[in-house]
Write a protein that holds these residues in place. Structure first.
Motif, mmCIF file in Angstrom:
data_model
loop_
_atom_site.group_PDB
_atom_site.id
_atom_site.type_symbol
_atom_site.label_atom_id
_atom_site.label_comp_id
_atom_site.label_asym_id
_atom_site.label_seq_id
_atom_site.Cartn_x
_atom_site.Cartn_y
_atom_site.Cartn_z
ATOM 1 N N ILE A 76 49.891 -23.904 39.025
ATOM 2 C CA ILE A 76 49.512 -24.183 37.632
ATOM 3 C C ILE A 76 50.284 -25.443 37.254
ATOM 4 C CG2 ILE A 76 49.300 -23.308 35.278
ATOM 5 C CD1 ILE A 76 49.667 -20.503 36.362
ATOM 6 N N GLU A 139 44.639 -24.932 33.907
ATOM 7 C CA GLU A 139 43.960 -24.706 35.173
ATOM 8 C C GLU A 139 44.893 -24.050 36.179
ATOM 9 O OE1 GLU A 139 40.984 -27.380 37.707
ATOM 10 O OE2 GLU A 139 43.081 -27.942 38.085
ATOM 11 N N VAL A 140 44.359 -23.095 36.928
ATOM 12 C CA VAL A 140 45.067 -22.446 38.035
ATOM 13 C C VAL A 140 44.294 -22.745 39.313
ATOM 14 C CG1 VAL A 140 45.957 -20.275 38.953
ATOM 15 C CG2 VAL A 140 45.762 -20.579 36.467
ATOM 16 N N TYR A 152 40.538 -21.716 38.555
ATOM 17 C CA TYR A 152 40.457 -20.741 37.472
ATOM 18 C C TYR A 152 40.935 -21.414 36.194
ATOM 19 C CZ TYR A 152 40.496 -17.463 41.426
ATOM 20 O OH TYR A 152 40.216 -16.806 42.604
ATOM 21 N N VAL A 153 40.559 -20.864 35.046
ATOM 22 C CA VAL A 153 41.048 -21.362 33.770
ATOM 23 C C VAL A 153 41.655 -20.194 33.006
ATOM 24 C CG1 VAL A 153 38.828 -21.058 32.568
ATOM 25 C CG2 VAL A 153 40.494 -22.722 31.705
ATOM 26 N N VAL A 154 42.794 -20.435 32.380
ATOM 27 C CA VAL A 154 43.493 -19.384 31.631
ATOM 28 C C VAL A 154 42.693 -19.043 30.379
ATOM 29 C CG1 VAL A 154 45.564 -18.808 30.304
ATOM 30 C CG2 VAL A 154 45.766 -20.005 32.504
ATOM 31 N N THR A 155 42.338 -17.773 30.239
ATOM 32 C CA THR A 155 41.551 -17.319 29.098
ATOM 33 C C THR A 155 42.291 -16.323 28.215
ATOM 34 O OG1 THR A 155 40.543 -15.596 30.479
ATOM 35 C CG2 THR A 155 39.339 -17.683 30.252
ATOM 36 N N ARG A 201 38.627 -12.735 38.495
ATOM 37 C CA ARG A 201 39.711 -13.247 37.666
ATOM 38 C C ARG A 201 41.019 -13.063 38.409
ATOM 39 N NH1 ARG A 201 40.658 -8.572 33.016
ATOM 40 N NH2 ARG A 201 42.093 -7.306 34.240
ATOM 41 N N ALA A 221 43.210 -15.438 34.118
ATOM 42 C CA ALA A 221 42.480 -16.681 34.401
ATOM 43 C C ALA A 221 41.148 -16.337 35.055
ATOM 44 C CB ALA A 221 43.307 -17.596 35.302
#
Length: 225
Positions: A76, A139-140, A152-155, A201, A221
């Motif tokens: 990250i 972003e991960v 992945y994106v942190v949600t 996820r 994410a």
């Protein structure tokens, strides 16, 4: 411990000293051009993932990776996390992992399987303590053993997830009850985050202090590529 689930959240977060080593791993590159992404979420319009009260919106999913392809590294970049990833192989590691990597819970799945991968590590500067500063939309990236890169994106950022520890040293906790237990009195919410989900996820978890009763930090994410 998480009681009836038979699995354990990380027990203690360790606040590392200022002189703690930083990661020497190389940065993870751009995702493989052969990856089949699901629709990406932008930092300005992040859609929340599932919660105990709701379900995610269905979206196209990539083909799952072969069983012999495993996660090797997680980055990250926005908060300086760049760590090795290993699979837990015992209940002892589930309860208190080594401080050499982030670990996938023994009963969880590897990334790239269109499910929920539960990855946890100590709150050390060279591991997951920087999760304390992560933001929605960060972003991960996960590097897999076949060289592919998953994005992945942190949600979701969820602090104070409980898992009461009656054996915790009260000398380390001047508050009564401790912060996480001021709003929770059992592990029900902690158990939910361990549940398998029908979409991909990452569930990233670390501690919030020396004493487990101070609660756990959960960062979710969603897969974007």
């Amino acid at each position: 411990m998480l009681g009836v689930t038979g699995v354990v959240l990380i027990m203690v977060g360790t606040l590392g000293p200022q002189g703690e080593p930083t990661s020497s791993l190389p940065p993870i590159g751009q995702p493989s051009p052969t990856a089949t992404p699901s629709p990406a979420a932008s930092a300005g319009s992040v859609e929340p993932s599932a919660s105990p009260e709701g379900s995610p919106t269905a979206s196209p999913t990539p083909s799952p990776l072969p069983d012999d392809v495993v996660a090797e590294q997680l980055e990250i970049r926005s908060v300086g996390i760049n760590v090795l990833v290993r699979q837990s192989t015992s209940e002892a590691i589930d309860a208190f992992p080594p401080d050499d990597a982030a670990y996938i819970l023994r009963n969880s799945v590897q990334p790239g399987r269109n499910q929920s991968s539960y990855i946890f590590a100590h709150a050390l500067n060279h591991l997951f303590k920087p999760l304390w500063n992560v933001q929605l939309g960060d972003e991960v990236r996960v590097l897999m053993s076949d060289g592919s890169v998953l994005r992945y994106v942190v949600t979701e950022v969820r602090p104070n997830i409980p898992c009461p520890d009656p054996g915790a040293d009260p000398a380390l906790n001047p508050l009564n009850p401790p912060p996480a237990l001021q709003i929770h009195d059992d592990c029900d919410e902690g158990r939910w985050w361990l549940a398998t989900q029908p979409y991909e996820r990452l569930t990233l978890q670390t501690s919030q202090g020396y004493n487990r009763n101070w609660g756990e930090l959960i960062v979710v994410a969603r897969r974007t590529g």
